[in-house]
Design a protein around this motif. Structure first.
Motif, PDB file in Angstrom:
ATOM      1  N   ALA A 128     -11.678 125.884  36.561  1.00  0.00           N
ATOM      2  CA  ALA A 128     -11.171 124.750  37.335  1.00  0.00           C
ATOM      3  C   ALA A 128     -12.247 124.218  38.270  1.00  0.00           C
ATOM      4  O   ALA A 128     -12.399 123.003  38.438  1.00  0.00           O
ATOM      5  CB  ALA A 128      -9.936 125.161  38.124  1.00  0.00           C
ATOM      6  N   LYS A 129     -13.009 125.103  38.873  1.00  0.00           N
ATOM      7  CA  LYS A 129     -14.092 124.692  39.773  1.00  0.00           C
ATOM      8  C   LYS A 129     -15.190 123.972  38.984  1.00  0.00           C
ATOM      9  O   LYS A 129     -15.729 122.961  39.436  1.00  0.00           O
ATOM     10  CB  LYS A 129     -14.662 125.912  40.488  1.00  0.00           C
ATOM     11  CG  LYS A 129     -15.710 125.584  41.503  1.00  0.00           C
ATOM     12  CD  LYS A 129     -16.216 126.817  42.199  1.00  0.00           C
ATOM     13  CE  LYS A 129     -17.341 126.470  43.145  1.00  0.00           C
ATOM     14  NZ  LYS A 129     -17.903 127.654  43.792  1.00  0.00           N
ATOM     15  N   ALA A 130     -15.493 124.475  37.812  1.00  0.00           N
ATOM     16  CA  ALA A 130     -16.547 123.869  36.996  1.00  0.00           C
ATOM     17  C   ALA A 130     -16.126 122.507  36.455  1.00  0.00           C
ATOM     18  O   ALA A 130     -16.961 121.608  36.304  1.00  0.00           O
ATOM     19  CB  ALA A 130     -16.904 124.793  35.843  1.00  0.00           C
ATOM     20  N   SER A 131     -14.847 122.335  36.164  1.00  0.00           N
ATOM     21  CA  SER A 131     -14.408 121.047  35.628  1.00  0.00           C
ATOM     22  C   SER A 131     -14.451 119.941  36.674  1.00  0.00           C
ATOM     23  O   SER A 131     -14.521 118.768  36.328  1.00  0.00           O
ATOM     24  CB  SER A 131     -12.999 121.169  35.062  1.00  0.00           C
ATOM     25  OG  SER A 131     -12.062 121.366  36.100  1.00  0.00           O
ATOM     26  N   LYS A 132     -14.410 120.289  37.948  1.00  0.00           N
ATOM     27  CA  LYS A 132     -14.449 119.289  39.015  1.00  0.00           C
ATOM     28  C   LYS A 132     -15.872 118.915  39.413  1.00  0.00           C
ATOM     29  O   LYS A 132     -16.083 117.916  40.101  1.00  0.00           O
ATOM     30  CB  LYS A 132     -13.705 119.807  40.248  1.00  0.00           C
ATOM     31  CG  LYS A 132     -12.224 119.947  40.011  1.00  0.00           C
ATOM     32  CD  LYS A 132     -11.536 120.530  41.219  1.00  0.00           C
ATOM     33  CE  LYS A 132     -10.067 120.761  40.925  1.00  0.00           C
ATOM     34  NZ  LYS A 132      -9.374 121.406  42.034  1.00  0.00           N
ATOM     35  N   SER A 133     -16.852 119.694  39.005  1.00  0.00           N
ATOM     36  CA  SER A 133     -18.227 119.413  39.427  1.00  0.00           C
ATOM     37  C   SER A 133     -18.914 118.466  38.447  1.00  0.00           C
ATOM     38  O   SER A 133     -18.523 118.326  37.291  1.00  0.00           O
ATOM     39  CB  SER A 133     -19.025 120.714  39.538  1.00  0.00           C
ATOM     40  OG  SER A 133     -19.182 121.300  38.271  1.00  0.00           O
ATOM     41  N   ASP A 134     -19.961 117.830  38.927  1.00  0.00           N
ATOM     42  CA  ASP A 134     -20.758 116.930  38.106  1.00  0.00           C
ATOM     43  C   ASP A 134     -21.631 117.759  37.171  1.00  0.00           C
ATOM     44  O   ASP A 134     -22.353 118.663  37.625  1.00  0.00           O
ATOM     45  CB  ASP A 134     -21.629 116.061  39.022  1.00  0.00           C
ATOM     46  CG  ASP A 134     -22.477 115.084  38.250  1.00  0.00           C
ATOM     47  OD1 ASP A 134     -22.018 114.613  37.186  1.00  0.00           O
ATOM     48  OD2 ASP A 134     -23.598 114.791  38.716  1.00  0.00           O
ATOM     49  N   GLU A 166     -25.431 117.792  38.050  1.00  0.00           N
ATOM     50  CA  GLU A 166     -25.711 118.536  39.274  1.00  0.00           C
ATOM     51  C   GLU A 166     -25.519 120.028  39.067  1.00  0.00           C
ATOM     52  O   GLU A 166     -26.278 120.847  39.595  1.00  0.00           O
ATOM     53  CB  GLU A 166     -24.809 118.016  40.404  1.00  0.00           C
ATOM     54  CG  GLU A 166     -25.169 118.560  41.768  1.00  0.00           C
ATOM     55  CD  GLU A 166     -26.536 118.107  42.239  1.00  0.00           C
ATOM     56  OE1 GLU A 166     -27.189 118.879  42.955  1.00  0.00           O
ATOM     57  OE2 GLU A 166     -26.972 116.992  41.885  1.00  0.00           O
ATOM     58  N   ALA A 167     -24.520 120.406  38.301  1.00  0.00           N
ATOM     59  CA  ALA A 167     -24.254 121.828  38.059  1.00  0.00           C
ATOM     60  C   ALA A 167     -25.382 122.457  37.257  1.00  0.00           C
ATOM     61  O   ALA A 167     -25.786 123.596  37.528  1.00  0.00           O
ATOM     62  CB  ALA A 167     -22.936 121.991  37.314  1.00  0.00           C
ATOM     63  N   LEU A 168     -25.917 121.748  36.281  1.00  0.00           N
ATOM     64  CA  LEU A 168     -27.027 122.286  35.492  1.00  0.00           C
ATOM     65  C   LEU A 168     -28.329 122.303  36.289  1.00  0.00           C
ATOM     66  O   LEU A 168     -29.171 123.156  36.075  1.00  0.00           O
ATOM     67  CB  LEU A 168     -27.209 121.469  34.210  1.00  0.00           C
ATOM     68  CG  LEU A 168     -26.083 121.621  33.180  1.00  0.00           C
ATOM     69  CD1 LEU A 168     -26.289 120.647  32.033  1.00  0.00           C
ATOM     70  CD2 LEU A 168     -26.025 123.051  32.671  1.00  0.00           C
ATOM     71  N   ARG A 169     -28.496 121.373  37.193  1.00  0.00           N
ATOM     72  CA  ARG A 169     -29.725 121.327  37.982  1.00  0.00           C
ATOM     73  C   ARG A 169     -29.791 122.492  38.963  1.00  0.00           C
ATOM     74  O   ARG A 169     -30.862 123.032  39.218  1.00  0.00           O
ATOM     75  CB  ARG A 169     -29.772 120.002  38.752  1.00  0.00           C
ATOM     76  CG  ARG A 169     -31.085 119.778  39.470  1.00  0.00           C
ATOM     77  CD  ARG A 169     -31.157 118.435  40.146  1.00  0.00           C
ATOM     78  NE  ARG A 169     -31.021 117.394  39.153  1.00  0.00           N
ATOM     79  CZ  ARG A 169     -30.506 116.191  39.380  1.00  0.00           C
ATOM     80  NH1 ARG A 169     -30.070 115.878  40.587  1.00  0.00           N
ATOM     81  NH2 ARG A 169     -30.426 115.293  38.444  1.00  0.00           N
TER      82      ARG A 169
END
Length: 68
Positions: free
Chosen positions: A54-60, A63-66
Motif C-alpha cells: 500500500a505504501k509503495a502504490s502511493k509513491s512515485d 522517485e522510489a527507484l531513485r
C-alpha cells in the motif's frame, strides 16, 4: 512448523510413556488445529504484505527507484 510438531509427537510420546509407565497418556496434533495454524500463518503473511505494498502504490515510481 506443523510438520515438525507432528513428527516430534512420536519421540515425546515414547518419552512420556517410559517415564510415567502409562500407556494412556498420548500427545497428538489434531488435523483441525494444524489446518487452523496454517490458515493463521497464511493470513498473517498476507496482512503483513499489504502494508508495504500500500505504501509503495502511493509513491512515485521514479522517485522510489531513485532513492533505492
Amino acid at each position: 512448523g506443523v510438520l515438525i510438531a507432528s513428527l516430534l509427537t512420536i519421540p515425546i510420546n515414547n518419552l512420556i510413556q517410559s517415564y510415567l509407565e502409562m500407556d494412556t497418556v498420548r500427545i497428538f496434533l489434531p488435523v483441525l488445529y494444524a489446518a487452523a495454524l496454517v490458515a493463521i500463518s497464511v493470513g498473517l503473511t498476507l496482512f503483513s504484505g499489504l502494508i508495504p505494498s500500500a505504501k509503495a502504490s502511493k509513491s512515485d515510481p521514479v522517485e522510489a527507484l531513485r532513492t533505492e
